[in-house]
Design a protein around this motif. Sequence first.
Motif, PDB file in Angstrom:
ATOM      1  N   VAL A   1       2.676   9.976  -6.073  1.00 41.51           N
ATOM      2  CA  VAL A   1       2.904  10.792  -5.610  1.00 41.51           C
ATOM      3  C   VAL A   1       4.284  11.631  -6.173  1.00 41.51           C
ATOM      4  N   GLU A   2       4.932  10.267  -6.318  1.00 39.08           N
ATOM      5  CA  GLU A   2       6.623  10.799  -6.564  1.00 39.08           C
ATOM      6  C   GLU A   2       6.359  10.882  -8.563  1.00 39.08           C
ATOM      7  N   LYS A   3       5.356  10.520  -8.703  1.00 37.52           N
ATOM      8  CA  LYS A   3       4.845  10.831  -9.893  1.00 37.52           C
ATOM      9  C   LYS A   3       4.587  11.763 -10.452  1.00 37.52           C
ATOM     10  N   LEU A   4       3.640  12.768  -9.843  1.00 38.95           N
ATOM     11  CA  LEU A   4       2.685  13.551  -9.447  1.00 38.95           C
ATOM     12  C   LEU A   4       4.357  15.178  -9.627  1.00 38.95           C
ATOM     13  N   LEU A   5       5.237  14.438  -8.579  1.00 40.88           N
ATOM     14  CA  LEU A   5       6.247  15.641  -8.114  1.00 40.88           C
ATOM     15  C   LEU A   5       7.529  15.327  -9.488  1.00 40.88           C
ATOM     16  N   GLY A   6       7.608  14.381 -10.056  1.00 43.33           N
ATOM     17  CA  GLY A   6       8.336  13.939 -10.856  1.00 43.33           C
ATOM     18  C   GLY A   6      10.009  13.508 -10.008  1.00 43.33           C
TER      19      GLY A   6
ATOM     20  N   ASN B   1       0.813  -1.581   0.119  1.00 44.76           N
ATOM     21  CA  ASN B   1      -0.388   0.067  -0.081  1.00 44.76           C
ATOM     22  C   ASN B   1       0.872   0.805  -0.252  1.00 44.76           C
ATOM     23  N   ASN B   2       2.360   1.257   0.515  1.00 45.33           N
ATOM     24  CA  ASN B   2       3.108   2.484   1.212  1.00 45.33           C
ATOM     25  C   ASN B   2       3.260   2.313  -0.306  1.00 45.33           C
ATOM     26  N   LEU B   3       4.151   1.644  -1.143  1.00 48.12           N
ATOM     27  CA  LEU B   3       4.518   1.558  -1.808  1.00 48.12           C
ATOM     28  C   LEU B   3       3.918   2.500  -3.385  1.00 48.12           C
ATOM     29  N   CYS B   4       2.625   1.110  -3.851  1.00 49.72           N
ATOM     30  CA  CYS B   4       1.710   1.843  -4.786  1.00 49.72           C
ATOM     31  C   CYS B   4       1.437   3.707  -5.023  1.00 49.72           C
ATOM     32  N   TYR B   5       1.329   4.197  -3.210  1.00 45.02           N
ATOM     33  CA  TYR B   5       0.671   5.378  -3.174  1.00 45.02           C
ATOM     34  C   TYR B   5       1.618   7.217  -2.913  1.00 45.02           C
ATOM     35  N   CYS B   6       3.512   5.654  -3.212  1.00 43.75           N
ATOM     36  CA  CYS B   6       4.229   7.092  -2.875  1.00 43.75           C
ATOM     37  C   CYS B   6       4.952   7.117  -4.353  1.00 43.75           C
TER      38      CYS B   6
ATOM     39  N   GLY C   1       0.195  -9.142  -3.845  1.00 46.30           N
ATOM     40  CA  GLY C   1      -0.462 -10.271  -3.613  1.00 46.30           C
ATOM     41  C   GLY C   1      -1.823 -10.519  -4.006  1.00 46.30           C
ATOM     42  N   HIS C   2      -2.666  -9.620  -3.805  1.00 43.75           N
ATOM     43  CA  HIS C   2      -3.756  -9.835  -3.556  1.00 43.75           C
ATOM     44  C   HIS C   2      -4.175  -9.692  -5.188  1.00 43.75           C
ATOM     45  N   GLY C   3      -3.458  -8.543  -6.279  1.00 39.81           N
ATOM     46  CA  GLY C   3      -3.835  -8.367  -6.949  1.00 39.81           C
ATOM     47  C   GLY C   3      -3.420  -6.974  -7.362  1.00 39.81           C
ATOM     48  N   GLN C   4      -4.203  -6.164  -8.124  1.00 40.55           N
ATOM     49  CA  GLN C   4      -3.829  -5.098  -8.948  1.00 40.55           C
ATOM     50  C   GLN C   4      -3.936  -3.937  -7.681  1.00 40.55           C
ATOM     51  N   VAL C   5      -3.276  -2.784  -7.335  1.00 40.31           N
ATOM     52  CA  VAL C   5      -3.303  -2.038  -6.166  1.00 40.31           C
ATOM     53  C   VAL C   5      -3.681  -0.649  -7.358  1.00 40.31           C
ATOM     54  N   GLY C   6      -4.355  -0.190  -7.551  1.00 39.21           N
ATOM     55  CA  GLY C   6      -4.327   1.456  -7.988  1.00 39.21           C
ATOM     56  C   GLY C   6      -4.229   2.763  -7.462  1.00 39.21           C
TER      57      GLY C   6
ATOM     58  N   GLN D   1      -1.283   5.451 -10.473  1.00 37.50           N
ATOM     59  CA  GLN D   1      -0.225   4.630 -10.001  1.00 37.50           C
ATOM     60  C   GLN D   1      -0.533   3.128  -9.940  1.00 37.50           C
ATOM     61  N   GLY D   2      -0.854   1.660 -10.159  1.00 32.29           N
ATOM     62  CA  GLY D   2      -0.943   1.004 -10.304  1.00 32.29           C
ATOM     63  C   GLY D   2       0.650  -0.322  -9.799  1.00 32.29           C
ATOM     64  N   ILE D   3       0.037  -1.322  -8.903  1.00 24.41           N
ATOM     65  CA  ILE D   3       1.439  -2.279  -8.599  1.00 24.41           C
ATOM     66  C   ILE D   3       0.597  -3.277  -8.244  1.00 24.41           C
ATOM     67  N   GLU D   4       1.259  -4.714  -8.337  1.00 27.63           N
ATOM     68  CA  GLU D   4       1.217  -6.054  -8.842  1.00 27.63           C
ATOM     69  C   GLU D   4       1.339  -6.578  -6.484  1.00 27.63           C
TER      70      GLU D   4
END
Length: 386
Positions: free
Chosen positions: A78-83, A70-75, A326-331, A321-324
Motif C-alpha cells: 500500500v505504501e508503494k501505491l501511495l508513494g 503479513n503486516n509488513l508485506c501488505y503495508c 519464515g515460510h518463504g515468499q509472501v506476496g 510486493q514480495g517479502i521473505e
Amino acid sequence: QHMILNMGPQHPAMHGVLRLVVEIDGEIVVRLQPEIGYLHTGIEKTCEAKFYQQVVPLTDRLDYLSPMANNLCYCLAVEKLLGLEIPEKAQWLRVLLAELTRLNSHLIWLGTHAMDIGALTVFLYTFREREEILRMFEALAGQRMMTSYIRIGGVSMEPPLDFFARVQEFIRTFPEKIDEYSNLLTGNPIFRNRLKGVGYLSAADSVAFGVTGPVLRASGVDYDLRRDMPYSSYEKFQFHVPTSTDGDCWARYEVRLVEMRESVKIIQQALDGMPEGPLNADAPKIVLPEREKMKTQMESLIHHFKIVTEGFVVPAGEVYQGIESGHGQVGYYIVSDGTAKPYRVHMRYPGFTTLQAVETMCKGRLLADVVAVVGSIDIVLGEIDR
C-alpha cells in the motif's frame, strides 16, 4: 490390491486441517492428493469491503504464526501505491520485528516437527523460547499473536521503554538454546534416520512447483528476497543465506537451524544501529500526526475519528510486493480504483505452492515418511486456504 487411505483433516501430524488422500501398496505410497479448503475464510474478498487500514488485522489471520511478516508485506504494498517515504527508524524496527517473527515461526516448526518424529522434549524447549518472544510482542502491541502492529505509514505506537533491552537479553542467550536443540537432534540416530534421504525434491522440481523459502534453499537454489530484492532497509544488513544441495528433510532441518542463527545476527545489527527519529511517515491524512503537532486533544480525536471512519484515498493503480517470511515468499498484489477501499487484493503465500510438491516427495516412500515430509515443509493452513 491398493488401498485408499485418508490422512486428516483431523490428524495430529497434518499441522492444520489438511486432508491427504493417499493410495498405498502395502506401506508404499503410490499416489498422494492434498485436499484443502477446510479452513477457507474468504479473506481476499473481505478486503474489498474494508478501508485499507482495516485490512491490516485480516492479514494477521493468514499465516497466523508470522503475523508481523503479513503486516509488513501488505503495508509495503500500500505504501508503494501511495508513494510514502517511511522513516528510517520505522524501517529498522520493522526488520527487527520481522526477524523475531522468523524465530517465532522456526521455533514452532522445530518443536512440532521433532514431536512428529517422536522427540517430545524438543517441543517443550522450543516453546520455552517462543514464550519469551510472544511476551515481547504482547508488551509491544498488546497482543501475543494477532498483533496488527505494523501499520500503513509506520507502526501503531512507540515500543515500551525496556523493549530493546528485553530483545538484547533474549538474543544474548538464544544461540545457546539453538545449540541445545542441535545437541538433542543432530546426533540422534533415530531423528537422523527418519529424515536423511527422505522427501527428496530436486532444484528443478522446486522451481517448477513455485517452491520458495527454506524448502527451496535446501534443494540448492540460492534465493532470498531479503538479499536479492531488499525491502525496508535489508540492504544495510549483513547476513548469510544458508543453502544445501541434498534436497531432503534433513537439509530443510539444517537450513532452518542456520537461519535462526542468522536472524540473531540481523537483530543484533538492528539494535546496534537503530536510527533516531519518528516511527511514522509525515502524512497526516493517512497516519495520526505526533501529539505535539496537534493543537488540542479534541483536534487529535477528531482527526483520528476521520481516519478510522472515512479511510484515505489511494491513487488508482496496481502493485505487487514480495517479502521473505519464515515460510518463504509472501506476496501481495493490490489493485486500487482510486477510492478508500481496495478494488482487489490477492495474496501469494508459500504453503499453497509448496503443498503441490508433496506427492513428488512422498511417492515411492513408506507411509510413515509422509509425516516427516509434511512436517519438513512447514505449512500453515490459514495461509493455504485463505
